[in-house]
Design a protein around this motif. Structure first.
Motif, PDB file in Angstrom:
ATOM      1  N   LEU A   1       0.744  -1.375  -0.215  1.00 49.54           N
ATOM      2  CA  LEU A   1       0.079  -0.054  -0.031  1.00 49.54           C
ATOM      3  C   LEU A   1       0.750   1.075  -0.177  1.00 49.54           C
ATOM      4  O   LEU A   1       0.580   2.221  -0.377  1.00 49.54           O
ATOM      5  CB  LEU A   1      -1.095   0.254   1.176  1.00 49.54           C
ATOM      6  CG  LEU A   1      -1.739  -0.510   1.137  1.00 49.54           C
ATOM      7  CD1 LEU A   1      -2.507  -0.922   2.817  1.00 49.54           C
ATOM      8  CD2 LEU A   1      -3.332  -1.424   0.291  1.00 49.54           C
TER       9      LEU A   1
ATOM     10  N   GLU B   1       4.072   7.637  -0.485  1.00 50.94           N
ATOM     11  CA  GLU B   1       2.722   7.587  -0.737  1.00 50.94           C
ATOM     12  C   GLU B   1       1.717   6.544  -0.228  1.00 50.94           C
ATOM     13  O   GLU B   1       2.676   5.556  -1.104  1.00 50.94           O
ATOM     14  CB  GLU B   1       2.194   8.104  -1.796  1.00 50.94           C
ATOM     15  CG  GLU B   1       0.876   8.228  -2.858  1.00 50.94           C
ATOM     16  CD  GLU B   1       0.613   8.512  -3.889  1.00 50.94           C
ATOM     17  OE1 GLU B   1       0.150   9.636  -4.121  1.00 50.94           O
ATOM     18  OE2 GLU B   1       1.111   7.596  -4.993  1.00 50.94           O
ATOM     19  N   VAL B   2       1.161   6.027   0.614  1.00 54.85           N
ATOM     20  CA  VAL B   2       0.371   5.108   1.096  1.00 54.85           C
ATOM     21  C   VAL B   2      -1.346   5.256   0.402  1.00 54.85           C
ATOM     22  O   VAL B   2      -1.901   6.673   0.532  1.00 54.85           O
ATOM     23  CB  VAL B   2      -0.059   5.417   2.874  1.00 54.85           C
ATOM     24  CG1 VAL B   2      -0.495   3.829   2.655  1.00 54.85           C
ATOM     25  CG2 VAL B   2       1.635   4.992   3.469  1.00 54.85           C
ATOM     26  N   ILE B   3      -1.685   4.576  -0.444  1.00 55.50           N
ATOM     27  CA  ILE B   3      -2.886   4.707  -1.176  1.00 55.50           C
ATOM     28  C   ILE B   3      -4.443   4.035  -0.077  1.00 55.50           C
ATOM     29  O   ILE B   3      -4.079   3.507   0.360  1.00 55.50           O
ATOM     30  CB  ILE B   3      -2.873   3.556  -2.063  1.00 55.50           C
ATOM     31  CG1 ILE B   3      -2.838   2.421  -2.270  1.00 55.50           C
ATOM     32  CG2 ILE B   3      -1.240   4.464  -3.269  1.00 55.50           C
ATOM     33  CD1 ILE B   3      -2.757   1.614  -3.362  1.00 55.50           C
ATOM     34  N   SER B   4      -5.129   4.862  -0.154  1.00 55.65           N
ATOM     35  CA  SER B   4      -6.786   4.677   0.149  1.00 55.65           C
ATOM     36  C   SER B   4      -7.220   3.352  -0.122  1.00 55.65           C
ATOM     37  O   SER B   4      -6.334   2.496  -0.618  1.00 55.65           O
ATOM     38  CB  SER B   4      -7.600   5.457   0.359  1.00 55.65           C
ATOM     39  OG  SER B   4      -7.799   5.217  -1.063  1.00 55.65           O
ATOM     40  N   ALA B   5      -7.776   2.658   1.158  1.00 58.56           N
ATOM     41  CA  ALA B   5      -8.804   1.615   0.772  1.00 58.56           C
ATOM     42  C   ALA B   5      -9.277   1.042  -1.020  1.00 58.56           C
ATOM     43  O   ALA B   5      -9.341   0.233  -1.507  1.00 58.56           O
ATOM     44  CB  ALA B   5      -9.590   0.649   1.391  1.00 58.56           C
ATOM     45  N   LYS B   6      -9.854   2.182  -1.447  1.00 52.89           N
ATOM     46  CA  LYS B   6     -10.449   2.396  -2.820  1.00 52.89           C
ATOM     47  C   LYS B   6      -9.690   2.604  -3.337  1.00 52.89           C
ATOM     48  O   LYS B   6     -10.047   1.277  -5.133  1.00 52.89           O
ATOM     49  CB  LYS B   6     -11.895   3.453  -2.712  1.00 52.89           C
ATOM     50  CG  LYS B   6     -12.164   4.060  -3.329  1.00 52.89           C
ATOM     51  CD  LYS B   6     -13.277   5.187  -4.150  1.00 52.89           C
ATOM     52  CE  LYS B   6     -14.123   5.214  -4.979  1.00 52.89           C
ATOM     53  NZ  LYS B   6     -14.875   6.157  -4.833  1.00 52.89           N
ATOM     54  N   GLU B   7      -8.729   3.233  -3.657  1.00 56.12           N
ATOM     55  CA  GLU B   7      -7.666   2.976  -4.760  1.00 56.12           C
ATOM     56  C   GLU B   7      -6.449   1.811  -4.851  1.00 56.12           C
ATOM     57  O   GLU B   7      -6.613   1.417  -5.647  1.00 56.12           O
ATOM     58  CB  GLU B   7      -6.771   4.463  -4.115  1.00 56.12           C
ATOM     59  CG  GLU B   7      -7.042   5.848  -4.327  1.00 56.12           C
ATOM     60  CD  GLU B   7      -6.264   6.460  -4.032  1.00 56.12           C
ATOM     61  OE1 GLU B   7      -5.395   5.572  -2.930  1.00 56.12           O
ATOM     62  OE2 GLU B   7      -5.770   7.723  -4.701  1.00 56.12           O
TER      63      GLU B   7
ATOM     64  N   LEU C   1      -7.244  -6.590   2.011  1.00 55.03           N
ATOM     65  CA  LEU C   1      -6.471  -5.184   2.756  1.00 55.03           C
ATOM     66  C   LEU C   1      -6.023  -5.810   3.837  1.00 55.03           C
ATOM     67  O   LEU C   1      -6.480  -6.543   5.021  1.00 55.03           O
ATOM     68  CB  LEU C   1      -7.145  -4.267   2.987  1.00 55.03           C
ATOM     69  CG  LEU C   1      -8.000  -3.152   1.777  1.00 55.03           C
ATOM     70  CD1 LEU C   1      -8.460  -1.634   2.458  1.00 55.03           C
ATOM     71  CD2 LEU C   1      -6.030  -2.667   0.796  1.00 55.03           C
TER      72      LEU C   1
ATOM     73  N   ASP D   1      -0.208  -3.636   5.292  1.00 54.69           N
ATOM     74  CA  ASP D   1       0.746  -3.055   4.800  1.00 54.69           C
ATOM     75  C   ASP D   1       0.188  -3.096   3.655  1.00 54.69           C
ATOM     76  O   ASP D   1       0.993  -2.889   3.273  1.00 54.69           O
ATOM     77  CB  ASP D   1       1.790  -2.181   5.145  1.00 54.69           C
ATOM     78  CG  ASP D   1       2.794  -3.475   5.575  1.00 54.69           C
ATOM     79  OD1 ASP D   1       1.926  -4.749   5.160  1.00 54.69           O
ATOM     80  OD2 ASP D   1       3.922  -4.016   5.428  1.00 54.69           O
TER      81      ASP D   1
ATOM     82  N   CYS E   1      -1.717  -5.249   0.002  1.00 54.12           N
ATOM     83  CA  CYS E   1      -3.372  -5.605  -0.106  1.00 54.12           C
ATOM     84  C   CYS E   1      -2.875  -6.720  -1.176  1.00 54.12           C
ATOM     85  O   CYS E   1      -2.259  -7.265  -2.079  1.00 54.12           O
ATOM     86  CB  CYS E   1      -3.797  -4.520  -1.563  1.00 54.12           C
ATOM     87  SG  CYS E   1      -4.842  -5.062  -2.178  1.00 54.12           S
TER      88      CYS E   1
END
Length: 398
Positions: A267, A337-343, A375, A378, A380
């Motif tokens: 992530l 950069e840490v992406i969101s669950a939706k991303e 998820l 850290d 996916c």
């Protein structure tokens, strides 16, 4: 004018006064050839070899006639007129010599078909193997280049190297996710060849062109199982076996197959934030070497470079060892950069779709697919199933 006249030179002469007939007879007696004779108002004109003119002058005195040169033709006269332009013609000869010498070397290495690996990455690898701009064409073995690239990059499935003019053109095909699972065996020895299954599946259709079919629609098959036998059975009218004959099995076996998909990605990923600051380094490219112009130097802690250049060429595949270019250096700052669950779900779906697209490129007709994402702290994880139909027959010795 004959060929000898072009090289040795000829003159067009006008004869007047005295006795022209006696002059012509004397020329004939002394073996002097006169051509294209014609009478004009001011005398008689003819053409003769330049080397015979002085001898004809002595005969003209005996005949009491006057000779006057009206025109000079041929290589000796051309060279005499061109003495003032000797440097020009010498320059042409030197230029032709340099063009020929330049044609013996490779001045441009051109890549086609690469998307995952950049030109600079592949060029750097070729430099490690000794293939550089400015090397002699006689020292290049295209088969070795193809072998080296395939050996270094396992996901490049096809390579073609070709010399065209003084360019080395390398065409490649990349396969980023999956490889074909089977390669047809050859039948050079004339032995019996069976058609076997390249993977597990359920037979959907069977078309036999040569050989004896061993499976039918609806049958489950495993990898390596014989689908069409290379032993051809010859039966009588009652269905009794008379004899057998070895052949090269041929046919189309389509089966329903299943692919299990799993993908894990982090992530958190490094990201570049460009500051907007950049420098440009311009250079001349001469005989495989860069000559940089005075200018700014790269003093950035973190930066990347793009190199764009142009080379002089006379036509498409004949390049000269001359060009110019500019290296653009851009400063950036590194961050995580840490992406969101939706991303993350969107990224997992895009990667899964790319996987399905490559299956389609390999000839798989996708009938159904599903994907689930999980998820974790850290990362996916994506798990999926792809159902499809494809030809599974490959040749193998019986």
């Amino acid at each position: 004018m004959n060929r000898a006249g072009k090289w040795n030179g000829t003159v067009t002469v006008r004869v007047s006064g005295g006795s022209p007939e006696r002059f012509f007879n004397l020329c004939s007696f002394h073996g002097i050839s006169l051509e294209e004779m014609r009478r004009e108002e001011d005398g008689i004109r003819f053409r003769m070899a330049a080397k015979d003119f002085f001898a004809a002058g002595r005969l003209a005195k005996k005949a009491g006639v006057k000779l006057r040169i009206k025109e000079k033709r041929g290589l000796p006269f051309f060279l005499r007129r061109s003495r003032k332009h000797l440097a020009f013609f010498l320059g042409i000869l030197i230029c032709l010599g340099l063009l020929y010498y330049s044609s013996l070397f490779i001045w441009d290495i051109h890549m086609e078909g690469n998307t995952k690996y950049t030109d600079s990455t592949l060029l750097h690898f070729l430099e490690e193997k000794g293939y550089v701009h400015g090397m002699k064409k006689s020292g290049i073995v295209c088969e070795e280049i193809e072998k080296d690239i395939r050996g270094r990059y396992g996901d490049i499935t096809w390579v073609s190297a070709q010399i065209s003019g003084n360019r080395l053109i390398i065409r490649i095909k990349e396969n980023q996710i999956i490889d074909a699972e089977g390669t047809p065996a050859s039948d050079e020895s004339g032995t019996v060849m069976d058609l076997t299954a390249s993977k597990n599946g359920t037979v959907v259709s069977v078309i036999t062109r040569t050989g004896t079919p061993k499976v039918h629609p609806g049958d489950s098959v495993e990898k390596g199982q014989v689908l069409i036998s290379g032993t051809l059975e010859i039966l009588d009218e009652g269905g009794n076996l008379l004899s057998t004959r070895g052949v090269r099995a041929d046919g189309d076996i389509v089966a329903a197959t299943e692919y299990l998909y799993e993908d894990v990605f982090s992530l958190a990923s490094p990201k570049k934030y460009y500051t907007g600051k950049e420098t440009k380094q311009r250079y001349l490219w001469l005989f495989g070497h860069r000559v940089f112009w005075p200018g700014e130097k790269n003093t950035y802690a973190c930066s990347d470079e793009t190199d764009s250049y142009e080379m002089v060429h006379l036509w498409e595949n004949f390049y000269l060892p001359l060009g110019w270019g500019v290296i653009t250096v851009r400063e950036y700052r590194e961050a995580v950069e840490v992406i969101s669950a939706k991303e993350a779900e969107k990224k997992a779906l895009l990667r899964f779709e790319a996987y399905c697209d490559q299956l389609s490129d390999l000839g798989v007709t996708i009938t159904d697919c599903s994907l689930e994402t999980f998820l974790e702290a850290d990362s996916c994880r994506a798990v999926g199933i792809v159902n499809g139909e494809e030809a599974i027959g490959i040749l193998g010795g019986s």
